[in-house]
Design an enzyme around this catalytic site. Structure first.
Site, PDB file in Angstrom:
ATOM      1  CG  ASN A 269      25.216   5.403  -7.978  1.00  0.00           C
ATOM      2  OD1 ASN A 269      24.319   4.927  -8.675  1.00  0.00           O
ATOM      3  ND2 ASN A 269      25.029   6.400  -7.137  1.00  0.00           N
TER       4      ASN A 269
ATOM      5  CE1 TYR B 104      31.598   4.953   8.717  1.00  0.00           C
ATOM      6  CE2 TYR B 104      31.901   3.489  10.592  1.00  0.00           C
ATOM      7  CZ  TYR B 104      32.414   4.141   9.486  1.00  0.00           C
ATOM      8  OH  TYR B 104      33.732   3.974   9.145  1.00  0.00           O
TER       9      TYR B 104
HETATM   10  P1  NAD Z   1      37.363  11.134   6.020  1.00  0.00           P
HETATM   11  O1  NAD Z   1      36.086  11.698   6.500  1.00  0.00           O
HETATM   12  O2  NAD Z   1      38.599  11.932   6.187  1.00  0.00           O
HETATM   13  O3  NAD Z   1      37.258  10.754   4.468  1.00  0.00           O
HETATM   14  C1  NAD Z   1      36.061  10.459   3.821  1.00  0.00           C
HETATM   15  C2  NAD Z   1      36.012  11.249   2.521  1.00  0.00           C
HETATM   16  O4  NAD Z   1      34.822  10.908   1.801  1.00  0.00           O
HETATM   17  C3  NAD Z   1      35.971  12.757   2.738  1.00  0.00           C
HETATM   18  O5  NAD Z   1      36.887  13.386   1.883  1.00  0.00           O
HETATM   19  C4  NAD Z   1      34.536  13.130   2.392  1.00  0.00           C
HETATM   20  O6  NAD Z   1      34.425  14.458   1.931  1.00  0.00           O
HETATM   21  C5  NAD Z   1      34.218  12.100   1.335  1.00  0.00           C
HETATM   22  N1  NAD Z   1      32.781  11.822   1.164  1.00  0.00           N
HETATM   23  C6  NAD Z   1      31.857  11.598   2.145  1.00  0.00           C
HETATM   24  N2  NAD Z   1      30.660  11.359   1.599  1.00  0.00           N
HETATM   25  C7  NAD Z   1      30.827  11.416   0.243  1.00  0.00           C
HETATM   26  C8  NAD Z   1      29.957  11.273  -0.857  1.00  0.00           C
HETATM   27  N3  NAD Z   1      28.647  11.020  -0.695  1.00  0.00           N
HETATM   28  N4  NAD Z   1      30.453  11.421  -2.107  1.00  0.00           N
HETATM   29  C9  NAD Z   1      31.768  11.702  -2.306  1.00  0.00           C
HETATM   30  N5  NAD Z   1      32.647  11.857  -1.289  1.00  0.00           N
HETATM   31  C10 NAD Z   1      32.176  11.717  -0.033  1.00  0.00           C
HETATM   32  O7  NAD Z   1      37.516   9.702   6.705  1.00  0.00           O
HETATM   33  P2  NAD Z   1      38.685   8.623   6.644  1.00  0.00           P
HETATM   34  O8  NAD Z   1      39.121   8.345   8.021  1.00  0.00           O
HETATM   35  O9  NAD Z   1      39.689   9.005   5.612  1.00  0.00           O
HETATM   36  O10 NAD Z   1      37.872   7.346   6.134  1.00  0.00           O
HETATM   37  C11 NAD Z   1      37.945   6.888   4.790  1.00  0.00           C
HETATM   38  C12 NAD Z   1      37.146   5.597   4.648  1.00  0.00           C
HETATM   39  O11 NAD Z   1      37.710   4.592   5.511  1.00  0.00           O
HETATM   40  C13 NAD Z   1      35.678   5.741   5.045  1.00  0.00           C
HETATM   41  O12 NAD Z   1      34.890   4.973   4.161  1.00  0.00           O
HETATM   42  C14 NAD Z   1      35.625   5.140   6.435  1.00  0.00           C
HETATM   43  O13 NAD Z   1      34.366   4.598   6.726  1.00  0.00           O
HETATM   44  C15 NAD Z   1      36.708   4.074   6.362  1.00  0.00           C
HETATM   45  N6  NAD Z   1      37.244   3.780   7.708  1.00  0.00           N
HETATM   46  C16 NAD Z   1      38.100   4.635   8.314  1.00  0.00           C
HETATM   47  C17 NAD Z   1      38.575   4.347   9.589  1.00  0.00           C
HETATM   48  C18 NAD Z   1      39.537   5.248  10.314  1.00  0.00           C
HETATM   49  O14 NAD Z   1      39.859   4.961  11.472  1.00  0.00           O
HETATM   50  N7  NAD Z   1      40.059   6.296   9.725  1.00  0.00           N
HETATM   51  C19 NAD Z   1      38.143   3.184  10.244  1.00  0.00           C
HETATM   52  C20 NAD Z   1      37.250   2.343   9.589  1.00  0.00           C
HETATM   53  C21 NAD Z   1      36.810   2.638   8.295  1.00  0.00           C
END
Ligand code: NAD
Ligand code: UDP
Length: 323
Positions: A101, A147
């Protein structure tokens, strides 16, 4: 200041997304934060709501959306194992359908789009530390696959939209990042250990605690991501993380020292497919983006512990079913 852009941050109310929104709003950009609040809550962005260059949309990226923007940070996806395993089918839909999307939207409006990928694309790595050229060792049918494989498929989609449709993409592979606004009940190791220490509960080490992770403080991470987004010569993937590597037992001992908690370490079962070691090779980020982390684990934990002390845990809930 650079030119003002219209920027969409999906997952913008989450831990990392909310900090990206904050930084972009402070830089004067016109920021749209989009989130379905599956693993976050409005309190993460409530301080931005009165700002004239900030807008909040409740939407799920598995459904199409039509916006006019110049850049997209696709951060939307549950990131903690407990969160992404809660509804694994929704997790992979978020990575795959969400990417389709948003890539379609970026193609239509000529936006540059960045994918938040992950060190999990390397699985349980046989190469250490992990450079971007390493192709990974992922179990496609294990509990982490929704994931890991979702993120791997998203990378494929990003690269194919670039090759076929000339969409201007960026891919960042994020390694374990921590800091204020992590969901206190997300089950990740930093949030678990700090919450357990501050509430006087024993610290749960999964396995014998000899597995390693490399922890990056959120400010360093956000800086690296924004640099990659605005770097014109390379689309990625680029590892962003802190190469300081610690065993989980060392992390637990540091949290106990910094909180002064009188708690014990207790061992529990190691979850299936839990990677035994992880450390980013950040040669590429250093060379291309002139980026490297500046905050040590000790410094970052002190800031994170202060934030955990300031919050009311009763305001946070585990995720609700979300289909
Ligand atoms: P988080 O869970 O705090 O943030 C993810 C956000 O996405 C949340 O606000 C959630 O409500 C929203 N979300 C989930 N599914 C959704 C959907 N279908 N539509 C709209 N919103 C949706 O996690 P984070 O740690 O802030 O991670 C953010 C991104 O970074 C993610 O994509 C994660 O895979 C990636 N990431 C994070 C880490 C880490 O260590 N924090 C490591 C590797 C990758
Ligand atoms: N872990 C732990 N105790 C906890 C939570 C996690 O020992 O209370 C371990 C987990 O088994 C893994 C590491 O800490 O080896 C990091 O887990 P996390 O869920 O934070 O992220 P991962 O890098 O595994 O996605």
């Amino acid at each position: 200041m650079s030119e003002i852009k219209r920027i969409l941050v999906t997952g913008g109310a989450g831990f990392l997304g909310s900090h990206i929104c904050e930084r972009l709003v402070d830089d004067g950009h016109d920021v749209i934060c989009l989130d379905n609040f599956f693993t976050s809550q409005k309190s993460n962005v409530v301080h931005l709501l009165g700002r004239p260059n900030f807008e909040l949309i409740r939407h799920d990226i598995t459904l199409p959306i039509f916006l006019e923007v110049d850049q997209v940070y696709n951060m939307a996806c549950p990131a903690a194992p407990g969160h992404y395993q809660f509804n694994p089918i929704k997790t992979i839909k978020t990575s795959v359908m969400g990417s389709i999307n948003l890539l379609g939207m970026a193609k239509r409006c000529g936006a540059r789009i960045l994918q938040a990928s992950t060190s999990e694309v390397y699985g349980d790595p046989e190469v250490h530390p992990q450079p971007e050229s390493y192709r990974g060792s992922v179990n496609p049918i294990g509990p982490r696959a929704c994931y890991d494989e979702g993120k791997r498929a998203a990378e494929t989609l990003f690269v194919d939209y670039h090759r076929m449709n000339k969409v201007d993409v960026r891919i960042v592979r994020i390694f374990n990042t921590y800091g204020p606004r992590m969901h206190p009940y997300d089950g990740r190791v930093v949030s678990n250990f700090i919450r357990q220490a501050l509430t006087g509960n024993d610290i749960t080490i999964f396995g014998d605690g000899s597995q390693t992770r490399s922890f990056c403080y959120r400010d360093d991470l956000v800086e690296g991501i924004i640099r990659l987004m605005n770097y014109d010569q390379f689309s990625g993937p680029v590892n962003i993380g802190n190469p300081g590597e610690f065993t989980i037992r060392e992390l637990a001992e540091l949290v106990i020292e910094l909180t002064g908690a009188k708690v014990k370490l207790i061992e529990g079962p190691l979850p299936a497919d839990d990677p035994t070691r992880r450390r980013p090779d950040i040669t590429l980020a250093k060379k291309l983006l002139d980026w490297q982390p500046s905050i040590t684990l000790r410094e970052g934990l002190v800031k994170t512990i202060e934030w955990f002390k300031s919050i009311d845990l009763s305001h946070y809930r585990p995720p609700t079913p979300n289909y």
